[in-house]
Design a protein around this motif. Structure first.
Motif, PDB file in Angstrom:
ATOM      1  N   SER A 166      -7.788  21.355   1.071  1.00 46.46           N
ATOM      2  CA  SER A 166      -8.029  21.641  -0.342  1.00 46.46           C
ATOM      3  C   SER A 166      -7.711  20.420  -1.212  1.00 46.46           C
ATOM      4  O   SER A 166      -8.439  20.112  -2.163  1.00 46.46           O
ATOM      5  CB  SER A 166      -7.182  22.846  -0.759  1.00 46.46           C
ATOM      6  OG  SER A 166      -7.187  22.991  -2.157  1.00 46.46           O
ATOM      7  N   ILE A 167      -6.647  19.702  -0.868  1.00 44.45           N
ATOM      8  CA  ILE A 167      -6.283  18.495  -1.632  1.00 44.45           C
ATOM      9  C   ILE A 167      -7.426  17.484  -1.575  1.00 44.45           C
ATOM     10  O   ILE A 167      -7.755  16.829  -2.567  1.00 44.45           O
ATOM     11  CB  ILE A 167      -4.964  17.892  -1.086  1.00 44.45           C
ATOM     12  CG1 ILE A 167      -3.785  18.829  -1.392  1.00 44.45           C
ATOM     13  CG2 ILE A 167      -4.706  16.505  -1.668  1.00 44.45           C
ATOM     14  CD1 ILE A 167      -2.469  18.433  -0.723  1.00 44.45           C
ATOM     15  N   GLU A 168      -8.083  17.398  -0.416  1.00 49.36           N
ATOM     16  CA  GLU A 168      -9.163  16.412  -0.268  1.00 49.36           C
ATOM     17  C   GLU A 168     -10.489  16.885  -0.862  1.00 49.36           C
ATOM     18  O   GLU A 168     -11.298  16.068  -1.290  1.00 49.36           O
ATOM     19  CB  GLU A 168      -9.370  16.093   1.226  1.00 49.36           C
ATOM     20  CG  GLU A 168      -8.219  15.276   1.785  1.00 49.36           C
ATOM     21  CD  GLU A 168      -8.263  15.108   3.304  1.00 49.36           C
ATOM     22  OE1 GLU A 168      -9.300  15.441   3.925  1.00 49.36           O
ATOM     23  OE2 GLU A 168      -7.248  14.636   3.853  1.00 49.36           O
ATOM     24  N   LEU A 205      -4.901  -4.603  -4.083  1.00 50.84           N
ATOM     25  CA  LEU A 205      -5.322  -3.350  -4.716  1.00 50.84           C
ATOM     26  C   LEU A 205      -4.229  -2.299  -4.662  1.00 50.84           C
ATOM     27  O   LEU A 205      -3.578  -2.106  -3.633  1.00 50.84           O
ATOM     28  CB  LEU A 205      -6.545  -2.767  -3.996  1.00 50.84           C
ATOM     29  CG  LEU A 205      -7.830  -3.597  -3.981  1.00 50.84           C
ATOM     30  CD1 LEU A 205      -8.886  -2.865  -3.154  1.00 50.84           C
ATOM     31  CD2 LEU A 205      -8.343  -3.852  -5.400  1.00 50.84           C
ATOM     32  N   ARG A 206      -4.066  -1.603  -5.784  1.00 48.05           N
ATOM     33  CA  ARG A 206      -3.280  -0.376  -5.815  1.00 48.05           C
ATOM     34  C   ARG A 206      -4.325   0.731  -5.835  1.00 48.05           C
ATOM     35  O   ARG A 206      -5.174   0.776  -6.723  1.00 48.05           O
ATOM     36  CB  ARG A 206      -2.400  -0.337  -7.067  1.00 48.05           C
ATOM     37  CG  ARG A 206      -1.545   0.916  -7.210  1.00 48.05           C
ATOM     38  CD  ARG A 206      -2.237   1.987  -8.022  1.00 48.05           C
ATOM     39  NE  ARG A 206      -1.358   3.131  -8.276  1.00 48.05           N
ATOM     40  CZ  ARG A 206      -1.769   4.283  -8.786  1.00 48.05           C
ATOM     41  NH1 ARG A 206      -3.037   4.470  -9.112  1.00 48.05           N
ATOM     42  NH2 ARG A 206      -0.920   5.270  -8.998  1.00 48.05           N
ATOM     43  N   ILE A 207      -4.287   1.609  -4.837  1.00 46.84           N
ATOM     44  CA  ILE A 207      -5.311   2.643  -4.714  1.00 46.84           C
ATOM     45  C   ILE A 207      -4.759   3.977  -5.202  1.00 46.84           C
ATOM     46  O   ILE A 207      -3.726   4.460  -4.712  1.00 46.84           O
ATOM     47  CB  ILE A 207      -5.806   2.774  -3.262  1.00 46.84           C
ATOM     48  CG1 ILE A 207      -6.277   1.407  -2.729  1.00 46.84           C
ATOM     49  CG2 ILE A 207      -6.919   3.803  -3.173  1.00 46.84           C
ATOM     50  CD1 ILE A 207      -6.709   1.445  -1.271  1.00 46.84           C
ATOM     51  N   ASP A 208      -5.473   4.554  -6.156  1.00 44.52           N
ATOM     52  CA  ASP A 208      -5.072   5.823  -6.773  1.00 44.52           C
ATOM     53  C   ASP A 208      -5.351   7.003  -5.829  1.00 44.52           C
ATOM     54  O   ASP A 208      -6.273   6.952  -5.019  1.00 44.52           O
ATOM     55  CB  ASP A 208      -5.888   5.978  -8.072  1.00 44.52           C
ATOM     56  CG  ASP A 208      -5.391   7.093  -8.955  1.00 44.52           C
ATOM     57  OD1 ASP A 208      -4.205   7.056  -9.331  1.00 44.52           O
ATOM     58  OD2 ASP A 208      -6.189   8.000  -9.277  1.00 44.52           O
ATOM     59  N   THR A 209      -4.566   8.061  -5.966  1.00 43.58           N
ATOM     60  CA  THR A 209      -4.837   9.368  -5.333  1.00 43.58           C
ATOM     61  C   THR A 209      -5.281   9.288  -3.866  1.00 43.58           C
ATOM     62  O   THR A 209      -6.334   9.817  -3.498  1.00 43.58           O
ATOM     63  CB  THR A 209      -5.925  10.149  -6.135  1.00 43.58           C
ATOM     64  OG1 THR A 209      -7.030   9.265  -6.382  1.00 43.58           O
ATOM     65  CG2 THR A 209      -5.410  10.663  -7.434  1.00 43.58           C
ATOM     66  N   CYS A 210      -4.473   8.666  -3.027  1.00 43.70           N
ATOM     67  CA  CYS A 210      -4.894   8.515  -1.619  1.00 43.70           C
ATOM     68  C   CYS A 210      -4.905   9.838  -0.861  1.00 43.70           C
ATOM     69  O   CYS A 210      -5.746  10.052   0.006  1.00 43.70           O
ATOM     70  CB  CYS A 210      -4.007   7.501  -0.911  1.00 43.70           C
ATOM     71  SG  CYS A 210      -4.431   5.824  -1.414  1.00 43.70           S
ATOM     72  N   MET A 211      -3.985  10.742  -1.188  1.00 41.10           N
ATOM     73  CA  MET A 211      -3.959  12.013  -0.451  1.00 41.10           C
ATOM     74  C   MET A 211      -5.181  12.860  -0.735  1.00 41.10           C
ATOM     75  O   MET A 211      -5.488  13.786   0.020  1.00 41.10           O
ATOM     76  CB  MET A 211      -2.712  12.821  -0.836  1.00 41.10           C
ATOM     77  CG  MET A 211      -1.436  12.246  -0.279  1.00 41.10           C
ATOM     78  SD  MET A 211      -0.043  13.347  -0.557  1.00 41.10           S
ATOM     79  CE  MET A 211      -0.335  14.563   0.726  1.00 41.10           C
ATOM     80  N   GLU A 212      -5.889  12.552  -1.829  1.00 43.49           N
ATOM     81  CA  GLU A 212      -7.005  13.381  -2.257  1.00 43.49           C
ATOM     82  C   GLU A 212      -8.327  13.010  -1.583  1.00 43.49           C
ATOM     83  O   GLU A 212      -9.381  13.575  -1.899  1.00 43.49           O
ATOM     84  CB  GLU A 212      -7.150  13.315  -3.786  1.00 43.49           C
ATOM     85  CG  GLU A 212      -6.140  14.185  -4.534  1.00 43.49           C
ATOM     86  CD  GLU A 212      -4.753  13.569  -4.692  1.00 43.49           C
ATOM     87  OE1 GLU A 212      -4.467  12.548  -4.037  1.00 43.49           O
ATOM     88  OE2 GLU A 212      -3.945  14.107  -5.469  1.00 43.49           O
ATOM     89  N   VAL A 213      -8.277  12.032  -0.675  1.00 42.81           N
ATOM     90  CA  VAL A 213      -9.486  11.568   0.024  1.00 42.81           C
ATOM     91  C   VAL A 213      -9.125  11.453   1.511  1.00 42.81           C
ATOM     92  O   VAL A 213      -8.014  11.042   1.838  1.00 42.81           O
ATOM     93  CB  VAL A 213      -9.941  10.195  -0.531  1.00 42.81           C
ATOM     94  CG1 VAL A 213     -11.164   9.665   0.215  1.00 42.81           C
ATOM     95  CG2 VAL A 213     -10.236  10.291  -2.032  1.00 42.81           C
TER      96      VAL A 213
END
Ligand SMILES: *[C@@H]1O[C@H](CO)[C@@H](O)[C@H](O)[C@H]1NC(C)=O
Ligand SMILES: *[C@@H]1O[C@H](CO)[C@@H](O)[C@H](O)[C@H]1NC(C)=O
Ligand SMILES: *[C@@H]1O[C@H](CO)[C@@H](O)[C@H](O)[C@H]1NC(C)=O
Ligand SMILES: *[C@@H]1O[C@H](CO)[C@@H](O)[C@H](O)[C@H]1NC(C)=O
Length: 463
Positions: A166-168, A205-213
């Protein structure tokens, strides 16, 4: 073909790896909040919208950052955003730059000015979602470029935070969630990141929202970028964060963020640091590639939660000397104490001349100590633990911390130091102690932290 090979070689030569980043110290700035390009220092009427800061404003004030010793900055996402996206996380057009922050030339000039000073740029990037202008029926995706069709997005659903699927696959708040499994979406994001890194000479790079992908996508994304990548995995779990190392170079050290709060706000036993390190050092393959921080733009500032400057100083010194890349959130050097978003996103311009303040001076000493001792090159070793006292070393650098206002005295034995050698506290040049046969007599008064520098120039054999 030859030109292509040359370009690839150039790209390799210019990009920076995780091991190179390990020796850096980063100042995190929200582009909209540091300085206005025209130098206007009037207040900001509404912190939930643009306040007028921009790339030229940062360029004009790089000395304020570099004089503390920082050799990299992390800036807000640069792409064109949907309305009110002053923070940059709401992409509208992935291939154009946000004109609220200045012209494309202003951004190019910022990167050039950084490189001319030997500083690096870490760009914040978002590949999980676009801006919130798209409705939950995906009827109006034509407002987003180049992801202008509903089939490029996941159907709307609210995230169940206990379920990784669901998070992804669901939407973070009201943000239209890209489906990276759609070949056009995945491939376009990969060519986008390669384009943005090479076009603007980005160093990391600082990558946003990694758990969401899904992680398979981040593996490809990190490779396509060709630079150091650090992921936002907004989770206190060591093992959850460690699961991302190898896919990307490191994560922003949220587990450490919570440990620091437990120790220096809650007053929990300092023995927790020992078990934390035991877990972290076995879970992560390289702690030096994580990004350590005390504050950021997503959480109430330390001083808002616990308004005690000595605890805050312990926290900052700890984050900069513990294994990992030190990151300071702008405004901490001015003892900012803003609460929840947007109050933790204060304007910095009233304080840009305030380079003699207590915290600005403190941060400068800590960052210079980190660099002078090259702490990243030396193993971290605990030297003393007690409920309210902790001491560790990195090579010949020794750091002592306390989370009580009581006066403490400990004798810390560390064999590379010889009896008779002198160690001084970097915060007070006259505060020096002589190594005794019973160890280094460490005095911490009123909740202070001390970072010790060996003063004797003689080699141990001469003593
Ligand atoms: C501040 O800006 C936000 C975003 O545009 C808006 O929703 C809010 O109403 C504004 N607040 C005030 C007090 O104007
Ligand atoms: C989406 O953008 C592409 C490229 O600009 C364009 O050819 C296409 O017509 C657009 N589709 C929609 C549904 O707007
Ligand atoms: C994402 O796209 C893939 C490929 O088109 C599709 O099979 C999958 O069902 C989509 N995921 C969701 C949650 O819609
Ligand atoms: C530290 O050592 C000194 C003498 O070397 C001794 O006087 C003192 O009591 C010791 N302090 C502690 C806390 O053990």
């Amino acid at each position: 073909m030859k030109a292509l090979i040359l370009l690839c070689l150039l790209g390799l030569a210019l990009s920076h790896t995780a091991s190179e980043w390990a020796s850096r110290t980063i100042y995190q700035v929200l582009t909209d909040r540091m300085a206005r390009p025209d130098g206007d220092t009037s207040g900001c009427p509404n912190l939930s919208n643009y306040c007028g800061g921009g790339w030229a404003g940062i360029t004009n004030n790089l000395g304020y950052i570099q004089n503390m010793g920082f050799d990299a900055i992390w800036v807000s996402p640069v792409v064109t955003n949907t309305p009110n996206g002053y923070h940059g996380y709401w992409a509208q057009n992935f291939f154009t730059l946000n004109s609220n922050f200045g012209s494309e030339q202003d951004f190019i000039n910022l990167v050039s000015a950084l490189h001319a000073r030997g500083m690096w740029i870490m760009l914040d990037v978002v590949a999980n979602h676009a801006g919130p202008t798209v409705d939950t029926n995906l009827d109006n995706t034509n407002v987003i470029s180049p992801f202008n069709q509903s089939s490029y997005y996941h159907p709307f659903c609210n995230i169940d935070w206990n379920n990784q699927y669901s998070i992804e696959n669901c939407w973070l708040a009201s943000l239209p969630d890209l489906n990276q499994t759609v070949p056009y979406v995945g491939n376009t994001l990969l060519s986008w990141i390669s384009w943005i890194v090479t076009t603007y000479n980005i160093d990391g790079l600082r990558i946003d929202t990694c758990m969401e992908v899904p992680t398979w996508f981040w593996s490809q994304f990190a490779k396509a970028s060709g630079v150091y990548t650090v992921c936002e995995v907004d989770n206190p779990s060591i093992s959850t964060n460690a699961g991302y190392q190898g896919i990307v170079d490191g994560t922003l050290n949220y587990p450490l963020y919570y440990l620091i709060r437990d120790l220096f706000q809650q007053g929990q036993s300092m023995y927790n640091a020992r078990s934390f390190m035991q877990q972290a050092s076995s879970a992560f393959s390289n702690l030096n590639y994580l990004g350590n921080f005390v504050d950021n733009h997503d959480n109430p500032r330390f001083l808002y939660q616990y308004n005690m400057i000595n605890r805050f100083q312990n926290a900052i010194a700890w984050s900069m000397t513990w294994p990992g890349i030190g990151i300071l959130y702008y405004g901490d050097e001015q003892a900012y104490a803003g609460g929840n978003d947007p109050y933790n996103r204060e304007i910095l311009w009233p304080n840009l001349g305030n380079t003699g303040s207590q915290m600005y001076t403190f941060v400068t000493k800590v960052v210079q100590y980190r660099k002078a001792n090259q702490v990243w090159n030396y193993p971290w070793v605990e030297r003393y633990a007690d409920d309210n006292f902790y001491c560790y070393t990195r090579g010949l650098a020794m750091m002592a911390f306390s989370n009580t206002n009581n006066n403490l005295q400990y004798n810390v034995t560390y064999h590379p130091y010889q009896v008779g050698q002198v160690l001084c506290n970097i915060f007070y040049s006259t505060d020096c102690v002589t190594v005794l046969s019973t160890g280094v007599p460490v005095y911490l008064n009123g909740g202070e932290t001390k970072l010790y520098q060996l003063q004797s120039k003689e080699t141990p054999s001469e003593i």
